[in-house]
Design a protein around this motif. Structure first.
Motif, PDB file in Angstrom:
ATOM      1  N   ALA A  66       0.838  -1.195   0.000  1.00  0.00           N
ATOM      2  CA  ALA A  66       0.000   0.000   0.000  1.00  0.00           C
ATOM      3  C   ALA A  66       0.875   1.248   0.000  1.00  0.00           C
ATOM      4  O   ALA A  66       1.956   1.267   0.596  1.00  0.00           O
ATOM      5  CB  ALA A  66      -0.900   0.000   1.232  1.00  0.00           C
ATOM      6  N   PRO A  67       0.435   2.316  -0.672  1.00  0.00           N
ATOM      7  CA  PRO A  67       1.241   3.539  -0.697  1.00  0.00           C
ATOM      8  C   PRO A  67       1.370   4.146   0.693  1.00  0.00           C
ATOM      9  O   PRO A  67       0.426   4.127   1.476  1.00  0.00           O
ATOM     10  CB  PRO A  67       0.438   4.450  -1.632  1.00  0.00           C
ATOM     11  CG  PRO A  67      -0.954   3.913  -1.622  1.00  0.00           C
ATOM     12  CD  PRO A  67      -0.809   2.441  -1.428  1.00  0.00           C
ATOM     13  N   ARG A  68       2.552   4.676   0.981  1.00  0.00           N
ATOM     14  CA  ARG A  68       2.785   5.265   2.285  1.00  0.00           C
ATOM     15  C   ARG A  68       3.238   6.706   2.118  1.00  0.00           C
ATOM     16  O   ARG A  68       3.834   7.087   1.106  1.00  0.00           O
ATOM     17  CB  ARG A  68       3.822   4.454   3.067  1.00  0.00           C
ATOM     18  CG  ARG A  68       3.422   2.985   3.245  1.00  0.00           C
ATOM     19  CD  ARG A  68       4.204   2.317   4.354  1.00  0.00           C
ATOM     20  NE  ARG A  68       3.939   2.916   5.660  1.00  0.00           N
ATOM     21  CZ  ARG A  68       2.871   2.619   6.410  1.00  0.00           C
ATOM     22  NH1 ARG A  68       1.953   1.756   5.973  1.00  0.00           N
ATOM     23  NH2 ARG A  68       2.712   3.176   7.594  1.00  0.00           N
ATOM     24  N   LEU A  69       2.912   7.505   3.113  1.00  0.00           N
ATOM     25  CA  LEU A  69       3.202   8.930   3.073  1.00  0.00           C
ATOM     26  C   LEU A  69       4.230   9.287   4.132  1.00  0.00           C
ATOM     27  O   LEU A  69       4.279   8.673   5.202  1.00  0.00           O
ATOM     28  CB  LEU A  69       1.917   9.731   3.323  1.00  0.00           C
ATOM     29  CG  LEU A  69       0.720   9.452   2.414  1.00  0.00           C
ATOM     30  CD1 LEU A  69      -0.480  10.270   2.877  1.00  0.00           C
ATOM     31  CD2 LEU A  69       1.049   9.775   0.970  1.00  0.00           C
ATOM     32  N   THR A  70       5.021  10.306   3.842  1.00  0.00           N
ATOM     33  CA  THR A  70       5.913  10.850   4.858  1.00  0.00           C
ATOM     34  C   THR A  70       5.092  11.694   5.827  1.00  0.00           C
ATOM     35  O   THR A  70       3.910  11.987   5.596  1.00  0.00           O
ATOM     36  CB  THR A  70       6.991  11.724   4.220  1.00  0.00           C
ATOM     37  OG1 THR A  70       6.356  12.871   3.614  1.00  0.00           O
ATOM     38  CG2 THR A  70       7.765  10.960   3.149  1.00  0.00           C
ATOM     39  N   THR A  71       5.717  12.093   6.914  1.00  0.00           N
ATOM     40  CA  THR A  71       5.014  12.934   7.890  1.00  0.00           C
ATOM     41  C   THR A  71       4.557  14.238   7.248  1.00  0.00           C
ATOM     42  O   THR A  71       3.423  14.692   7.475  1.00  0.00           O
ATOM     43  CB  THR A  71       5.937  13.228   9.090  1.00  0.00           C
ATOM     44  OG1 THR A  71       6.376  12.001   9.670  1.00  0.00           O
ATOM     45  CG2 THR A  71       5.215  14.063  10.136  1.00  0.00           C
ATOM     46  N   ARG A  72       5.402  14.845   6.449  1.00  0.00           N
ATOM     47  CA  ARG A  72       5.030  16.098   5.805  1.00  0.00           C
ATOM     48  C   ARG A  72       3.859  15.906   4.847  1.00  0.00           C
ATOM     49  O   ARG A  72       2.922  16.709   4.823  1.00  0.00           O
ATOM     50  CB  ARG A  72       6.223  16.685   5.063  1.00  0.00           C
ATOM     51  CG  ARG A  72       5.885  17.937   4.253  1.00  0.00           C
ATOM     52  CD  ARG A  72       7.110  18.619   3.704  1.00  0.00           C
ATOM     53  NE  ARG A  72       7.950  19.153   4.773  1.00  0.00           N
ATOM     54  CZ  ARG A  72       9.036  19.894   4.558  1.00  0.00           C
ATOM     55  NH1 ARG A  72       9.419  20.177   3.323  1.00  0.00           N
ATOM     56  NH2 ARG A  72       9.747  20.352   5.564  1.00  0.00           N
ATOM     57  N   GLU A  73       3.893  14.822   4.070  1.00  0.00           N
ATOM     58  CA  GLU A  73       2.800  14.560   3.131  1.00  0.00           C
ATOM     59  C   GLU A  73       1.493  14.297   3.872  1.00  0.00           C
ATOM     60  O   GLU A  73       0.424  14.774   3.455  1.00  0.00           O
ATOM     61  CB  GLU A  73       3.152  13.360   2.255  1.00  0.00           C
ATOM     62  CG  GLU A  73       4.257  13.638   1.249  1.00  0.00           C
ATOM     63  CD  GLU A  73       4.743  12.372   0.568  1.00  0.00           C
ATOM     64  OE1 GLU A  73       5.308  12.484  -0.543  1.00  0.00           O
ATOM     65  OE2 GLU A  73       4.582  11.272   1.149  1.00  0.00           O
ATOM     66  N   ALA A  74       1.569  13.557   4.984  1.00  0.00           N
ATOM     67  CA  ALA A  74       0.368  13.296   5.775  1.00  0.00           C
ATOM     68  C   ALA A  74      -0.181  14.594   6.358  1.00  0.00           C
ATOM     69  O   ALA A  74      -1.402  14.822   6.379  1.00  0.00           O
ATOM     70  CB  ALA A  74       0.676  12.297   6.894  1.00  0.00           C
ATOM     71  N   ALA A  75       0.713  15.460   6.845  1.00  0.00           N
ATOM     72  CA  ALA A  75       0.279  16.739   7.408  1.00  0.00           C
ATOM     73  C   ALA A  75      -0.407  17.600   6.356  1.00  0.00           C
ATOM     74  O   ALA A  75      -1.440  18.239   6.631  1.00  0.00           O
ATOM     75  CB  ALA A  75       1.477  17.473   8.012  1.00  0.00           C
ATOM     76  N   GLU A  76       0.144  17.624   5.140  1.00  0.00           N
ATOM     77  CA  GLU A  76      -0.465  18.414   4.068  1.00  0.00           C
ATOM     78  C   GLU A  76      -1.840  17.874   3.701  1.00  0.00           C
ATOM     79  O   GLU A  76      -2.774  18.634   3.466  1.00  0.00           O
ATOM     80  CB  GLU A  76       0.448  18.413   2.849  1.00  0.00           C
ATOM     81  CG  GLU A  76       1.740  19.196   3.034  1.00  0.00           C
ATOM     82  CD  GLU A  76       2.666  19.094   1.839  1.00  0.00           C
ATOM     83  OE1 GLU A  76       2.363  18.290   0.925  1.00  0.00           O
ATOM     84  OE2 GLU A  76       3.700  19.796   1.822  1.00  0.00           O
ATOM     85  N   LEU A  77      -1.974  16.571   3.676  1.00  0.00           N
ATOM     86  CA  LEU A  77      -3.251  15.964   3.334  1.00  0.00           C
ATOM     87  C   LEU A  77      -4.301  16.249   4.403  1.00  0.00           C
ATOM     88  O   LEU A  77      -5.470  16.479   4.103  1.00  0.00           O
ATOM     89  CB  LEU A  77      -3.073  14.454   3.171  1.00  0.00           C
ATOM     90  CG  LEU A  77      -4.199  13.676   2.504  1.00  0.00           C
ATOM     91  CD1 LEU A  77      -4.510  14.222   1.125  1.00  0.00           C
ATOM     92  CD2 LEU A  77      -3.824  12.208   2.402  1.00  0.00           C
TER      93      LEU A  77
END
Length: 431
Positions: free
Chosen positions: A13-24
């Motif tokens: 499954a695709p995973r996000l970095t902390t920054r990407e998760a925060a932006e989302l």
């Protein structure tokens, strides 16, 4: 009829970095870790031990629950403001009111009116116009005997639309008038399997019962069916509801909106999911144990039907409400015990909880209904939800749902294609 996660872990499954998760999520990185500490989000240490990564789908689900929205691509909206349904904290709310409480106290028609107007109409009943019902029955009667319930419902909607010359009037009053006639038309167009309806005269649940089973109805079973209809009315932007909103965005009339929803409903991962749960539970009852049935599913890598829902961490609250009502149905005791054994047996392998498909399967298996009975209940019920979303969408700017495509084909300019017979032969060659 549920959006289900795959059982177990999803290493691909695709995973996000902390920054990407925060932006989302529209928050600061510190807030993302606060979500993790509160158990609202799970994280995995990134390779090399630098930072954490997050499951993309889990982040999107949290964004929806918390009211955050992903930015829309240029050209269209993919996140919609809605005042219809909120799913939050493992609970489902219709216009701010707990859906399970509504289903316990009010019938399907009353809950539909609440969803449409925000006003409760005690004792509300829907009536099919005689000419519309007659046309729908003639059309459904012309179908082959092997046709499924969704086939019949689709043609019934088309027949009903053809009899309504005012279907292009998209004012709320006209749309609601059409909806109040269409839903009982869908039920009345289905072949009758049993005798006269039992229970409160004129209720949609009573009319639908005799289209689902030849067994006589009783008050307790009708209460389960009526509650199921009320609980399935809407569930935020499920796949069929999104299709209905797209149709409404194009200013399709309400019958076409319902047709769009029914088209998506036939997918095996949406409306037809209850049939899989029915067959599994039927086998478990026949074999006297759910253990070998669950084992067969796990051995062959198949998902155990009726378990798991991407929007709930625990048991689907709609299933919980129906299970409680099924306790009062003596005929359901065996299927109810089998359903609980399915959950307990599967829990040894993966922690999945019952969803509403499993509860519907208990009703359908125990009362002599066909495997597609749950799909029929879902389609009839969700028609009211599609209408509710259409009413909202008609109030928005038209054609706003226009996502942008990400082109991955050959870069232009490309040479004009040649005739397959040879490089020197033009499109008009006789060779």
């Amino acid at each position: 009829m549920t959006d289900q996660p795959e059982p177990g872990s999803r290493p691909d499954a695709p995973r996000l970095t902390t920054r990407e998760a925060a932006e989302l999520l529209g928050v600061k990185p510190e807030t993302v870790y606060a979500y993790v500490s509160r158990g609202q989000l799970s994280s995995v240490r990134a390779a090399g031990g630098r930072g954490s990564t997050f499951d993309a789908e889990e982040v999107r689900t949290l964004a929806r629950r918390s009211g955050r929205r992903e930015p829309s691509p240029a050209g269209g909206d993919l996140a919609f403001r809605t005042g219809i349904t909120l799913i939050e904290g493992d609970r489902c709310f219709f216009r701010g009111v707990d859906a399970t409480e509504l289903a316990r106290r009010y019938g399907y028609e009353e809950v539909a009116e609440w969803l449409w107007t925000g006003e409760l109409r005690p004792g509300a009943r829907f009536t099919a116009p005689a000419a519309t019902l007659a046309a729908a029955r003639r059309t459904v009667g012309a179908l082959p005997a092997h046709s499924g319930s969704t086939d019949r419902l689709r043609v019934a909607v088309t027949a009903a639309a053809a009899t309504d010359p005012l279907r292009f009037d998209l004012s709320p009053e006209a749309v609601l008038s059409s909806a109040r006639g269409l839903i009982p038309t869908l039920v009345g167009a289905l072949p009758e399997l049993g005798g006269p309806e039992a229970g409160e005269a004129g209720s949609l649940a009573a009319a639908l019962w005799s289209r689902l089973t030849p067994e006589p109805a009783d008050a307790a079973s009708l209460a389960v069916l009526d509650a199921a209809l009320a609980l399935l009315i809407d569930h935020d932007l499920a796949a069929s509801t999104l299709a209905a909103r797209v149709a409404a965005s194009a200013r399709a009339h309400p019958y076409a909106v319902v047709s769009a929803g029914l088209g998506v409903l036939e997918g095996p991962l949406h409306g037809a999911a209850s049939g899989l749960a029915h067959r599994m539970l039927r086998e478990a009852v026949d074999r006297g144990s759910a253990v070998p049935v669950v084992a067969d599913h796990l051995r062959t890598g198949r998902r155990v039907p009726g378990l798991g829902h991407r929007l709930y961490r625990g048991e689907d609250p709609r299933a919980t409400a129906l299970f409680a009502l099924l306790e009062d149905v003596p005929q359901a005791a065996g299927a109810l015990a089998a359903a609980r054994e399915v959950v307990a047996t599967t829990a040894r392998h993966t922690p999945l909880h019952a969803n509403i498909d499993l509860a519907l399967a208990v009703l359908s298996v125990s009362r002599g209904m066909a495997a597609d009975a749950g799909e029929t209940v879902f389609a009839v019920s969700r028609t009211a939800g599609w209408i509710a979303h259409a009413l909202e969408e008609y109030g928005e700017r038209p054609l706003r749902i226009r996502p942008s495509g990400q082109y991955v084909g050959p870069r232009p300019p490309q040479p004009l294609p040649r005739n397959g017979s040879g490089p020197d032969q033009g499109p008009g060659s006789a060779n």
